[in-house]
Scaffold this active site. Sequence first.
Site, PDB file in Angstrom:
ATOM      1  N   CYS A 159      43.612  32.692  42.547  1.00  0.00           N
ATOM      2  CA  CYS A 159      42.337  32.272  43.789  1.00  0.00           C
ATOM      3  C   CYS A 159      42.601  33.212  44.333  1.00  0.00           C
ATOM      4  O   CYS A 159      43.395  33.920  44.958  1.00  0.00           O
ATOM      5  CB  CYS A 159      42.706  31.102  43.865  1.00  0.00           C
ATOM      6  SG  CYS A 159      40.998  30.129  44.710  1.00  0.00           S
ATOM      7  N   SER A 511      32.513  34.166  52.131  1.00  0.00           N
ATOM      8  CA  SER A 511      32.899  33.516  49.913  1.00  0.00           C
ATOM      9  C   SER A 511      32.373  34.765  49.463  1.00  0.00           C
ATOM     10  O   SER A 511      31.085  35.466  50.155  1.00  0.00           O
ATOM     11  CB  SER A 511      32.605  32.785  49.655  1.00  0.00           C
ATOM     12  OG  SER A 511      32.425  33.034  47.947  1.00  0.00           O
TER      13      SER A 511
END
Length: 598
Positions: A159, A511
């Site tokens: 991640c 993000s």
Amino acid sequence: MFASRIRSRALGLHPRARFENTRLPASTTGRRYKSDETLNRVSSKITQPKSQGASQAMLYATGLTEEDMSKPQVGISSVWFEGNPCNMHLHDLSAIVRDSVHRAGLVPMRFNSVGVSDGISMGTKGMRYSLQSRELIADGIETVMNAQWYDANVSLPGCDKNMPGVLMAMGRTNRPSIMVYGGSIKPGCSAKGQKLDLVSAFQSYGQFITGQIDEKERFDIIRNACPGRGACGGMYTANTLATAIETMGMTVPGSSSCPADDPKKLVECENIGEVVKTMLREDIKPRDVLTRQAFENAMIVVNILGGSTNAVLHLIAIADSVGIKLTIDDFQAVSDKTPFLADLKPSGKYLMNDLYNIGGTPALLKYLLKEGLIDGSGITVTGKTMKENVASWPDFPADQDIIRPLSNPIKPSGHLQILRGSLAPGGSVGKITGKEGLRFEGTAKCYDYEDAFIESLERGEIKKGEKTVVIIRYEGPKGGPGMPEMLKPSAAIMGAGLGQDVALLTDGRFSGGSHGFLIGHIVPEAMEGGPIALARDGDRIVIDAEERVVDLDIPTEELEKRRKEWKAPPLRYQKGTLKKYCTLVSDASHGCVTDGPI
């Protein structure tokens, strides 16, 4: 070998997949090899002296033999945890790496690190732990590598914050090290045949509350957006960082673009032991690979691909770990001369899986080398240069439209823009692809936390046709704390069809999946009394990407009056790991490092 066959069957892979060509280049003969007897120069500090008999007794208890005591020890650090598709398969991959390292005549020692799922924690208080997890990963791997005296490191991240975390640890310890990226997820598919990914799920909320889709359609999207293991599929933060790290030479060719469930990902792990042995014999260390030119290449590739703004934070932090001072102005200098070529999500239509199908990152690097955009002369973990690594890789197909030709860029310069001005005197980072325009003027609506904006949007207070500059503040490194990502607000804006009417400013982050007119990383942050804390509803805000300016358009006297009236709110956390983070973290323009920027 028997264990490898069992794993291949368990993952549904044909046995031949283990032997497919992964294009690992042959070791160069140009560098001087060390004899195998000297490869354990770090671990020998505890395995050889008679005075360290207790250390040796403990190692014998783990299953080591007398012969093993003279072999190099390799720490295999996996950011595995079951609760995240990006990471859930890394324990299996680390087992394959372990066996490969053992076959190479080395001693594998697996250990684990913590991780945070950005996708799961997004839009909640859990997101405050995301950026901080980068430091925990770096600190944890550094701690184990140094305390256990391992000679080399293989790290398996998945991640977003995993990649910079493991690279920072490699830079600090400076022992032969290599990253194996867990790979990205394959696209999902809706009942209507629409290609989906995680950002589709985020945007479905904005579509739902504005009546564009009903509950059945919304649930169909979230149920099918993520079909299995792997990191988010667009050119979001995980894939941006993995590609940048491959570009810098810290992975084998193809690691960043190979999907998580592709057989070649297992082959990469099967072959990694010999690569580690080559690094040990040639004494190839992270600081040999992570040069200023390597970072220059990485910044170029991030702009070529339209990558995440998080790359600014993370590359600055990785550079800091190897003693290189990288600045936000370095990013601007690269952006000015680098075209934006990739039609990849979030601003485009393709996913990493599509790029993989036309040759992946090695084909991209080969193309950029041919066009003279990057330098391929630096050494990599394979013992060869980037240019040598990709020389035999196939070119892009002539009919591909994922990577544009230089003659027809999406934008002639990069999408990452460093803006300063009266609202951000210490700098800010904009993600400007050109689709949202290059200039935005509007009226401020200020929110002191993320959910306050979402509630405002649900009440219909953000109107289509009105030029609104949404300011979400007290979300910086200290104020958030942890500089949470604003994907939930940005996706809600786009999902609600307000992309042309709203600009979003924040001292938090975005993000890699965010798109729209977005300016983040504002310095000084609100918690430190930056001008963003002094803005009020109704103020005129001017954002000019061409002039690289973000201004709070009020008289100087009024700004000073507000500054005198402002009082710092208390930190949101008074104990625990986030309190420690608030105490140590640097500002966004210096990478949010916690061990002091160089």
